[in-house]
Design a protein around this motif. Structure first.
Motif, PDB file in Angstrom:
ATOM      1  N   UNK A   7       0.836  -1.208   0.000  1.00 23.73           N
ATOM      2  CA  UNK A   7       0.000   0.000   0.000  1.00 23.73           C
ATOM      3  C   UNK A   7       0.872   1.260   0.000  1.00 23.73           C
ATOM      4  N   UNK A   8       1.709   1.397   1.012  1.00 21.19           N
ATOM      5  CA  UNK A   8       2.503   2.617   1.149  1.00 21.19           C
ATOM      6  C   UNK A   8       3.659   2.659   0.150  1.00 21.19           C
ATOM      7  N   UNK A   9       4.266   1.527  -0.111  1.00 22.12           N
ATOM      8  CA  UNK A   9       5.352   1.478  -1.082  1.00 22.12           C
ATOM      9  C   UNK A   9       4.880   1.807  -2.483  1.00 22.12           C
ATOM     10  N   UNK A  10       3.719   1.300  -2.857  1.00 23.77           N
ATOM     11  CA  UNK A  10       3.165   1.592  -4.178  1.00 23.77           C
ATOM     12  C   UNK A  10       2.772   3.061  -4.294  1.00 23.77           C
ATOM     13  N   UNK A  11       2.220   3.611  -3.211  1.00 26.39           N
ATOM     14  CA  UNK A  11       1.893   5.045  -3.231  1.00 26.39           C
ATOM     15  C   UNK A  11       3.155   5.885  -3.382  1.00 26.39           C
ATOM     16  N   UNK A  12       4.223   5.477  -2.697  1.00 26.52           N
ATOM     17  CA  UNK A  12       5.487   6.188  -2.815  1.00 26.52           C
ATOM     18  C   UNK A  12       6.035   6.138  -4.224  1.00 26.52           C
ATOM     19  N   UNK A  13       5.985   4.946  -4.834  1.00 30.13           N
ATOM     20  CA  UNK A  13       6.483   4.796  -6.210  1.00 30.13           C
ATOM     21  C   UNK A  13       5.626   5.594  -7.190  1.00 30.13           C
ATOM     22  N   UNK A  14       4.316   5.575  -6.998  1.00 31.31           N
ATOM     23  CA  UNK A  14       3.423   6.314  -7.899  1.00 31.31           C
ATOM     24  C   UNK A  14       3.613   7.820  -7.768  1.00 31.31           C
ATOM     25  N   UNK A  15       4.049   8.280  -6.595  1.00 28.35           N
ATOM     26  CA  UNK A  15       4.241   9.718  -6.392  1.00 28.35           C
ATOM     27  C   UNK A  15       5.491  10.241  -7.090  1.00 28.35           C
ATOM     28  N   UNK A  16       6.453   9.355  -7.388  1.00 28.94           N
ATOM     29  CA  UNK A  16       7.740   9.809  -7.929  1.00 28.94           C
ATOM     30  C   UNK A  16       7.621  10.683  -9.179  1.00 28.94           C
ATOM     31  N   UNK A  17       6.913  10.274 -10.232  1.00 31.23           N
ATOM     32  CA  UNK A  17       6.886  11.133 -11.426  1.00 31.23           C
ATOM     33  C   UNK A  17       6.313  12.525 -11.144  1.00 31.23           C
ATOM     34  N   UNK A  18       5.345  12.592 -10.247  1.00 29.32           N
ATOM     35  CA  UNK A  18       4.751  13.881  -9.905  1.00 29.32           C
ATOM     36  C   UNK A  18       5.754  14.735  -9.121  1.00 29.32           C
ATOM     37  N   UNK A  19       6.448  14.097  -8.195  1.00 31.34           N
ATOM     38  CA  UNK A  19       7.448  14.818  -7.399  1.00 31.34           C
ATOM     39  C   UNK A  19       8.591  15.298  -8.287  1.00 31.34           C
ATOM     40  N   UNK A  20       9.035  14.451  -9.209  1.00 32.70           N
ATOM     41  CA  UNK A  20      10.145  14.834 -10.086  1.00 32.70           C
ATOM     42  C   UNK A  20       9.718  15.966 -11.002  1.00 32.70           C
ATOM     43  N   UNK A  21       8.479  15.912 -11.484  1.00 32.77           N
ATOM     44  CA  UNK A  21       7.966  17.007 -12.302  1.00 32.77           C
ATOM     45  C   UNK A  21       7.928  18.313 -11.536  1.00 32.77           C
ATOM     46  N   UNK A  22       7.501  18.237 -10.280  1.00 32.33           N
ATOM     47  CA  UNK A  22       7.475  19.441  -9.443  1.00 32.33           C
ATOM     48  C   UNK A  22       8.875  19.965  -9.160  1.00 32.33           C
ATOM     49  N   UNK A  23       9.844  19.067  -9.007  1.00 31.14           N
ATOM     50  CA  UNK A  23      11.218  19.509  -8.755  1.00 31.14           C
ATOM     51  C   UNK A  23      11.775  20.278  -9.963  1.00 31.14           C
ATOM     52  N   UNK A  24      11.261  19.984 -11.140  1.00 27.30           N
ATOM     53  CA  UNK A  24      11.725  20.678 -12.351  1.00 27.30           C
ATOM     54  C   UNK A  24      10.910  21.929 -12.648  1.00 27.30           C
ATOM     55  N   UNK A  25       9.860  22.169 -11.879  1.00 29.20           N
ATOM     56  CA  UNK A  25       9.010  23.340 -12.094  1.00 29.20           C
ATOM     57  C   UNK A  25       9.429  24.467 -11.156  1.00 29.20           C
ATOM     58  N   UNK A  26       8.641  25.522 -11.165  1.00 28.39           N
ATOM     59  CA  UNK A  26       8.946  26.646 -10.265  1.00 28.39           C
ATOM     60  C   UNK A  26       8.535  26.343  -8.817  1.00 28.39           C
ATOM     61  N   UNK A  27       7.793  25.257  -8.595  1.00 28.41           N
ATOM     62  CA  UNK A  27       7.444  24.838  -7.235  1.00 28.41           C
ATOM     63  C   UNK A  27       6.458  25.747  -6.522  1.00 28.41           C
ATOM     64  N   UNK A  28       5.714  26.526  -7.271  1.00 29.74           N
ATOM     65  CA  UNK A  28       4.738  27.421  -6.649  1.00 29.74           C
ATOM     66  C   UNK A  28       3.606  26.623  -6.014  1.00 29.74           C
ATOM     67  N   UNK A  29       2.896  27.248  -5.096  1.00 30.99           N
ATOM     68  CA  UNK A  29       1.770  26.572  -4.447  1.00 30.99           C
ATOM     69  C   UNK A  29       0.704  26.160  -5.459  1.00 30.99           C
ATOM     70  N   UNK A  30       0.488  26.970  -6.482  1.00 34.54           N
ATOM     71  CA  UNK A  30      -0.483  26.635  -7.523  1.00 34.54           C
ATOM     72  C   UNK A  30      -0.032  25.409  -8.307  1.00 34.54           C
ATOM     73  N   UNK A  31       1.264  25.348  -8.604  1.00 37.13           N
ATOM     74  CA  UNK A  31       1.804  24.203  -9.339  1.00 37.13           C
ATOM     75  C   UNK A  31       1.683  22.933  -8.490  1.00 37.13           C
ATOM     76  N   UNK A  32       2.025  23.038  -7.210  1.00 31.75           N
ATOM     77  CA  UNK A  32       1.933  21.882  -6.309  1.00 31.75           C
ATOM     78  C   UNK A  32       0.482  21.421  -6.205  1.00 31.75           C
ATOM     79  N   UNK A  33      -0.445  22.355  -6.056  1.00 32.60           N
ATOM     80  CA  UNK A  33      -1.861  21.994  -5.949  1.00 32.60           C
ATOM     81  C   UNK A  33      -2.352  21.299  -7.221  1.00 32.60           C
TER      82      UNK A  33
END
Length: 188
Positions: free
Chosen positions: A39-65
């Motif tokens: 459960x938690x490991x799969x959620x962590x793995x699924x979050x990676x592409x979103x987190x990596x995309x955010x790391x390459x963005x400006x990281x604004x609150x709107x972008x994160x939301x």
């Protein structure tokens, strides 16, 4: 001198723009999934592409939301994902630098300066990206575990520290924080 020699050996073995290093380092995320559970490991793995995309963005609150809303299909609540990502970014976990126990020096002494030194530094891109994948999956998995056990608690400094410690365990203790006492000090 021993630190400079270690840095040179690291560049020779883990660097030189070797794409295989990405896959070798990224294998560690399977440890996060196995230890954190399906459960938690799969959620962590699924979050990676979103987190990596955010790391390459400006990281604004709107972008994160915006990105956080898209994680719902993988079992994340948007607020939880946003809170987790902000905590990870604040922790500095994704700044690989010399914090990896194989690199062994937070100050990263340069074995070579000038163009050769720059090439050696850039040559570790595949190693660094594989290590970021491990750390991000580990942190997201650790946060998911923590949030499931602490639904009503705020994600304060104490909670962030607990998640960071758990993420280090999920990442096979490969940061300086996981080094044993005999792996540190003047003689090392």
């Amino acid at each position: 001198p021993s630190v400079a020699m270690r840095r040179t050996a690291f560049s020779l073995n883990m660097g030189f723009f070797n794409p295989i290093q990405f896959w070798k380092q990224a294998q560690g995320f399977t440890h996060s999934i196995a230890i954190a559970g399906p459960v938690h490991g799969s959620k962590g793995a699924a979050a990676y592409p979103f987190m990596r995309g955010l790391m390459m963005s400006n990281g604004s609150d709107q972008m994160i939301a915006g990105w956080a809303k898209k994680t719902g299909v993988f079992g994340w609540k948007a607020d939880d994902f946003a809170e987790m990502f902000k905590g990870m970014r604040q922790s500095g976990l994704t700044h690989i630098g010399g914090s990896h126990s194989w690199k062994d020096d937070l100050l990263e002494p340069k074995s070579f300066t000038g163009p050769v030194g720059k090439m050696l530094d850039k040559g570790t891109v595949f190693f660094n990206e594989g290590e970021k994948l491990n750390r991000m999956v580990g942190y997201a998995s650790a946060y998911s575990e923590w949030r499931a056990a602490n639904k009503l608690l705020p994600f304060d400094r104490r909670a962030q520290d607990a998640v960071l410690r758990r993420a280090d365990v999920l990442n096979v203790n490969m940061t300086k924080a996981g080094d044993a006492a005999w792996q540190t000090g003047v003689a090392n």
